[in-house]
Design a protein around this motif. Structure first.
Motif, PDB file in Angstrom:
ATOM      1  N   MET A   1       5.714  37.403  -7.144  1.00 47.23           N
ATOM      2  CA  MET A   1       5.038  36.323  -7.870  1.00 47.23           C
ATOM      3  C   MET A   1       5.445  34.943  -7.358  1.00 47.23           C
ATOM      4  O   MET A   1       4.638  34.034  -7.365  1.00 47.23           O
ATOM      5  N   ILE A   2       6.722  34.812  -6.952  1.00 47.91           N
ATOM      6  CA  ILE A   2       7.193  33.501  -6.486  1.00 47.91           C
ATOM      7  C   ILE A   2       6.400  33.019  -5.261  1.00 47.91           C
ATOM      8  O   ILE A   2       5.967  31.857  -5.226  1.00 47.91           O
ATOM      9  N   PRO A   3       6.173  33.897  -4.253  1.00 46.72           N
ATOM     10  CA  PRO A   3       5.369  33.433  -3.108  1.00 46.72           C
ATOM     11  C   PRO A   3       3.971  32.976  -3.533  1.00 46.72           C
ATOM     12  O   PRO A   3       3.435  32.007  -2.992  1.00 46.72           O
ATOM     13  N   LEU A   4       3.393  33.679  -4.511  1.00 50.79           N
ATOM     14  CA  LEU A   4       2.053  33.303  -4.996  1.00 50.79           C
ATOM     15  C   LEU A   4       2.094  31.936  -5.674  1.00 50.79           C
ATOM     16  O   LEU A   4       1.225  31.087  -5.452  1.00 50.79           O
ATOM     17  N   LEU A   5       3.132  31.722  -6.486  1.00 47.44           N
ATOM     18  CA  LEU A   5       3.299  30.437  -7.169  1.00 47.44           C
ATOM     19  C   LEU A   5       3.497  29.308  -6.153  1.00 47.44           C
ATOM     20  O   LEU A   5       2.865  28.242  -6.251  1.00 47.44           O
ATOM     21  N   LEU A   6       4.334  29.561  -5.160  1.00 52.93           N
ATOM     22  CA  LEU A   6       4.602  28.530  -4.146  1.00 52.93           C
ATOM     23  C   LEU A   6       3.357  28.248  -3.302  1.00 52.93           C
ATOM     24  O   LEU A   6       3.100  27.104  -2.927  1.00 52.93           O
ATOM     25  N   GLU A   7       2.594  29.301  -3.026  1.00 58.79           N
ATOM     26  CA  GLU A   7       1.360  29.115  -2.269  1.00 58.79           C
ATOM     27  C   GLU A   7       0.374  28.259  -3.064  1.00 58.79           C
ATOM     28  O   GLU A   7      -0.295  27.387  -2.507  1.00 58.79           O
ATOM     29  N   GLY A   8       0.303  28.513  -4.366  1.00 53.50           N
ATOM     30  CA  GLY A   8      -0.542  27.685  -5.221  1.00 53.50           C
ATOM     31  C   GLY A   8      -0.075  26.243  -5.218  1.00 53.50           C
ATOM     32  O   GLY A   8      -0.870  25.310  -5.131  1.00 53.50           O
ATOM     33  N   PHE A   9       1.235  26.077  -5.275  1.00 50.17           N
ATOM     34  CA  PHE A   9       1.794  24.726  -5.287  1.00 50.17           C
ATOM     35  C   PHE A   9       1.509  23.998  -3.972  1.00 50.17           C
ATOM     36  O   PHE A   9       1.184  22.808  -3.972  1.00 50.17           O
ATOM     37  N   GLU A  10       1.593  24.723  -2.885  1.00 44.42           N
ATOM     38  CA  GLU A  10       1.257  24.124  -1.582  1.00 44.42           C
ATOM     39  C   GLU A  10      -0.216  23.696  -1.560  1.00 44.42           C
ATOM     40  O   GLU A  10      -0.560  22.629  -1.065  1.00 44.42           O
ATOM     41  N   SER A  11      -1.087  24.550  -2.125  1.00 47.39           N
ATOM     42  CA  SER A  11      -2.522  24.243  -2.161  1.00 47.39           C
ATOM     43  C   SER A  11      -2.816  22.995  -2.981  1.00 47.39           C
ATOM     44  O   SER A  11      -3.838  22.336  -2.772  1.00 47.39           O
ATOM     45  N   ALA A  12      -1.932  22.696  -3.929  1.00 46.67           N
ATOM     46  CA  ALA A  12      -2.155  21.518  -4.772  1.00 46.67           C
ATOM     47  C   ALA A  12      -2.211  20.239  -3.939  1.00 46.67           C
ATOM     48  O   ALA A  12      -2.807  19.248  -4.360  1.00 46.67           O
ATOM     49  N   PHE A  13      -1.617  20.277  -2.759  1.00 45.59           N
ATOM     50  CA  PHE A  13      -1.580  19.078  -1.913  1.00 45.59           C
ATOM     51  C   PHE A  13      -2.606  19.137  -0.789  1.00 45.59           C
ATOM     52  O   PHE A  13      -2.554  18.355   0.154  1.00 45.59           O
ATOM     53  N   LEU A  14      -3.548  20.058  -0.898  1.00 45.54           N
ATOM     54  CA  LEU A  14      -4.612  20.185   0.113  1.00 45.54           C
ATOM     55  C   LEU A  14      -5.934  19.709  -0.497  1.00 45.54           C
ATOM     56  O   LEU A  14      -6.120  19.774  -1.716  1.00 45.54           O
ATOM     57  N   PRO A  15      -6.855  19.245   0.342  1.00 49.09           N
ATOM     58  CA  PRO A  15      -8.112  18.690  -0.166  1.00 49.09           C
ATOM     59  C   PRO A  15      -8.917  19.656  -1.035  1.00 49.09           C
ATOM     60  O   PRO A  15      -9.641  19.224  -1.926  1.00 49.09           O
ATOM     61  N   CYS A  16      -8.740  20.964  -0.796  1.00 52.49           N
ATOM     62  CA  CYS A  16      -9.540  21.939  -1.548  1.00 52.49           C
ATOM     63  C   CYS A  16      -9.228  21.909  -3.051  1.00 52.49           C
ATOM     64  O   CYS A  16     -10.025  22.408  -3.848  1.00 52.49           O
ATOM     65  N   SER A  17      -8.118  21.337  -3.436  1.00 48.04           N
ATOM     66  CA  SER A  17      -7.751  21.326  -4.855  1.00 48.04           C
ATOM     67  C   SER A  17      -8.156  20.044  -5.573  1.00 48.04           C
ATOM     68  O   SER A  17      -7.941  19.912  -6.783  1.00 48.04           O
ATOM     69  N   LEU A  18      -8.755  19.108  -4.833  1.00 45.40           N
ATOM     70  CA  LEU A  18      -9.117  17.819  -5.438  1.00 45.40           C
ATOM     71  C   LEU A  18     -10.053  17.989  -6.629  1.00 45.40           C
ATOM     72  O   LEU A  18      -9.880  17.323  -7.653  1.00 45.40           O
ATOM     73  N   ILE A  19     -11.031  18.882  -6.487  1.00 50.07           N
ATOM     74  CA  ILE A  19     -12.030  19.044  -7.545  1.00 50.07           C
ATOM     75  C   ILE A  19     -11.407  19.608  -8.815  1.00 50.07           C
ATOM     76  O   ILE A  19     -11.965  19.495  -9.904  1.00 50.07           O
ATOM     77  N   LEU A  20     -10.237  20.206  -8.686  1.00 41.88           N
ATOM     78  CA  LEU A  20      -9.537  20.735  -9.859  1.00 41.88           C
ATOM     79  C   LEU A  20      -8.585  19.684 -10.434  1.00 41.88           C
ATOM     80  O   LEU A  20      -8.505  19.491 -11.650  1.00 41.88           O
ATOM     81  N   LEU A  21      -7.886  19.013  -9.553  1.00 37.20           N
ATOM     82  CA  LEU A  21      -6.810  18.120 -10.004  1.00 37.20           C
ATOM     83  C   LEU A  21      -7.324  16.778 -10.529  1.00 37.20           C
ATOM     84  O   LEU A  21      -6.786  16.244 -11.508  1.00 37.20           O
ATOM     85  N   ILE A  22      -8.353  16.237  -9.877  1.00 32.55           N
ATOM     86  CA  ILE A  22      -8.834  14.911 -10.304  1.00 32.55           C
ATOM     87  C   ILE A  22      -9.392  14.964 -11.735  1.00 32.55           C
ATOM     88  O   ILE A  22      -8.981  14.158 -12.581  1.00 32.55           O
ATOM     89  N   PRO A  23     -10.291  15.906 -12.047  1.00 35.29           N
ATOM     90  CA  PRO A  23     -10.769  15.955 -13.441  1.00 35.29           C
ATOM     91  C   PRO A  23      -9.658  16.309 -14.436  1.00 35.29           C
ATOM     92  O   PRO A  23      -9.662  15.807 -15.563  1.00 35.29           O
ATOM     93  N   GLY A  24      -8.728  17.161 -14.014  1.00 34.64           N
ATOM     94  CA  GLY A  24      -7.620  17.517 -14.905  1.00 34.64           C
ATOM     95  C   GLY A  24      -6.777  16.294 -15.250  1.00 34.64           C
ATOM     96  O   GLY A  24      -6.434  16.062 -16.415  1.00 34.64           O
ATOM     97  N   ALA A  25      -6.469  15.524 -14.222  1.00 37.61           N
ATOM     98  CA  ALA A  25      -5.696  14.303 -14.447  1.00 37.61           C
ATOM     99  C   ALA A  25      -6.489  13.311 -15.291  1.00 37.61           C
ATOM    100  O   ALA A  25      -5.934  12.660 -16.196  1.00 37.61           O
ATOM    101  N   ALA A  26      -7.798  13.227 -14.995  1.00 35.40           N
ATOM    102  CA  ALA A  26      -8.646  12.295 -15.749  1.00 35.40           C
ATOM    103  C   ALA A  26      -8.690  12.667 -17.230  1.00 35.40           C
ATOM    104  O   ALA A  26      -8.629  11.795 -18.108  1.00 35.40           O
ATOM    105  N   ALA A  27      -8.787  13.978 -17.499  1.00 31.66           N
ATOM    106  CA  ALA A  27      -8.830  14.422 -18.906  1.00 31.66           C
ATOM    107  C   ALA A  27      -7.515  14.093 -19.613  1.00 31.66           C
ATOM    108  O   ALA A  27      -7.517  13.628 -20.757  1.00 31.66           O
ATOM    109  N   ALA A  28      -6.396  14.324 -18.928  1.00 29.33           N
ATOM    110  CA  ALA A  28      -5.089  14.037 -19.536  1.00 29.33           C
ATOM    111  C   ALA A  28      -4.941  12.551 -19.820  1.00 29.33           C
ATOM    112  O   ALA A  28      -4.449  12.147 -20.878  1.00 29.33           O
ATOM    113  N   ILE A  29      -5.380  11.737 -18.870  1.00 33.38           N
ATOM    114  CA  ILE A  29      -5.256  10.283 -19.025  1.00 33.38           C
ATOM    115  C   ILE A  29      -6.190   9.770 -20.118  1.00 33.38           C
ATOM    116  O   ILE A  29      -5.797   8.953 -20.965  1.00 33.38           O
TER     117      ILE A  29
END
Lengths: 210, 196
Positions: free
Chosen positions: B1-29
């Protein structure tokens, strides 16, 4: 959620950052250290040069007959006019797009595989299915191919019709298939990894036929 | 599970995750002092719909409906400016999460690729492993939520109008872009900027 719980989340995330940083750092170090020539790469680490790939010991599984590549917008780096031009050969078909980081990471292994088996009849076809508009320009794709050392034929699937028809329901970049001489799919991988299995499948089909 | 978690975390800093992170951050803010409720809803919505899509169990909503979900989420997230309503903020986050779970095209590295191959045949364990991967991808948004809660209340109260404008504005623009079929263009432009 109380403030203490949020602090806990903060600490966990910072710890995860540290873990990832350590992990990435270890990877960088590993590239610097010279490896013994006989050492085989791990299954999920792309080899960077041809290494005399051994075929798999068991017959590769069958995943059904592959479809055609239709309504393409042309080919790059090939005189082919249709997918059927490659009939009768072992084919690696990869759906990719030029800005996809995971697609890029598979290229060193594909390059090594192509260099090793292309003289024995392997055909490799990169089906470029753009995710975004800026990836649709053939000039941009050609330049990316040069930059990424993609030397095999590229089929232009600009409207992603083949990307969709080859991946019904669930669609991802990259998706890599190996087709045997009869056009049957014998290997199917979503994303990176499984390089050892991919290479061994190609070696098996080249040596033993379908 | 740890490699999967770390892989997800690495993806968080790639452009493919923008569509997930930007609205998430916007909703929180946008949710301001109710960001924990909004984030809880966001995580639940995005996880369930991403899992449905990736496992081939459905979840592909028409873009018009996705735009509507985003528009309603803006309204729900704005309401707590007047009255503190946890449930309303949670619902706003949930709708934002569903919309982004539908729009998201993930990076597929080694561990996640192996999981995707098995996901149609896995039940609860597949959902759990998808949650592990997404915990990594969503870590920056969860971190943002933690940071928002570490800000002293008086400062948060002063910043409310700016946060509301920024968060709700981003979500409203995304709703309009989705309705106009321009989501890919916007994300594509962000991706192009990030790789050049």
């Amino acid at each position: 959620m109380k403030r203490g719980q949020w602090i806990a989340i903060f600490v966990i995330v910072v710890a995860a950052v540290g873990l990832v940083a350590t992990n990435l750092g270890a990877g960088d170090d590993a590239e610097v250290v010279a490896q013994p020539a006989a050492e085989q790469p791990a299954a999920d680490q792309p080899p960077t040069k041809a290494a005399g790939t051994a075929p798999r010991s068991e017959t590769p599984p069958f995943f059904g007959q592959a479809g055609d590549l239709v309504e393409l917008d042309g080919w790059l780096q090939s005189d082919a006019t249709a997918f059927s031009d490659f009939d009768g050969t072992v084919r690696v078909v990869q759906f990719w797009t030029l800005s996809c980081i995971n697609c890029k990471r598979t290229i060193p292994n594909l390059s090594a595989l192509y260099a090793e088996f292309e003289p024995q009849g392997l055909e490799m076809i990169g089906v470029h299915s753009p995710e975004f508009d800026f990836e649709k320009d053939p000039v941009t794709i050609q330049q990316a191919a040069i930059d990424l050392n993609v030397t095999w034929p590229i089929a232009l699937d600009t409207e992603k019709k083949n990307f969709r028809s080859w991946q019904e329901g669930r669609r991802f970049w990259p998706r890599t298939f190996v087709l045997d001489q009869n056009g049957e799919i014998r290997f199917d991988r979503i994303g990176e990894g499984a390089y050892e299995d991919l290479n061994a499948t190609v070696a098996y089909l080249i040596q033993n036929g379908p | 599970m740890i490699p999967l978690l770390l892989e997800g975390f690495e993806s968080a800093f790639l452009p493919c995750s923008l569509i997930l992170l930007i609205p998430g951050a916007a909703a929180a803010i946008a949710a301001r002092q109710e960001s924990n409720s909004a984030l809880s809803g966001f995580v639940a919505g995005s996880l369930v719909f991403a899992w449905l899509r990736f496992s081939g169990r459905g979840g592909d909503l028409p873009l018009g409906l996705v735009a509507l979900l985003l528009a309603v989420s803006v309204v729900l997230l704005v309401i707590p400016l007047v009255r503190r309503l946890n449930l309303v903020s949670g619902a706003g986050g949930l709708l934002t999460g569903i919309a982004t779970g539908v729009l998201w095209e993930p990076c597929v590295s080694t561990e996640f690729g192996a999981l995707l191959a098995e996901l149609p045949d896995r039940g609860a364990s597949g959902f759990g492993l998808t949650a592990v991967y997404m915990a990594g991808v969503l870590a920056p948004v969860l971190l943002l939520g933690a940071v928002l809660h570490l800000i002293p209340s008086p400062a948060l109260i002063l910043a409310r109008p700016v946060m509301l404008f920024a968060g709700a504005g981003v979500l409203a623009m995304l709703a309009v872009a989705t309705a106009a079929g321009l989501t890919d263009n916007i994300i594509g432009q962000l991706v192009e900027w990030s790789i050049t």
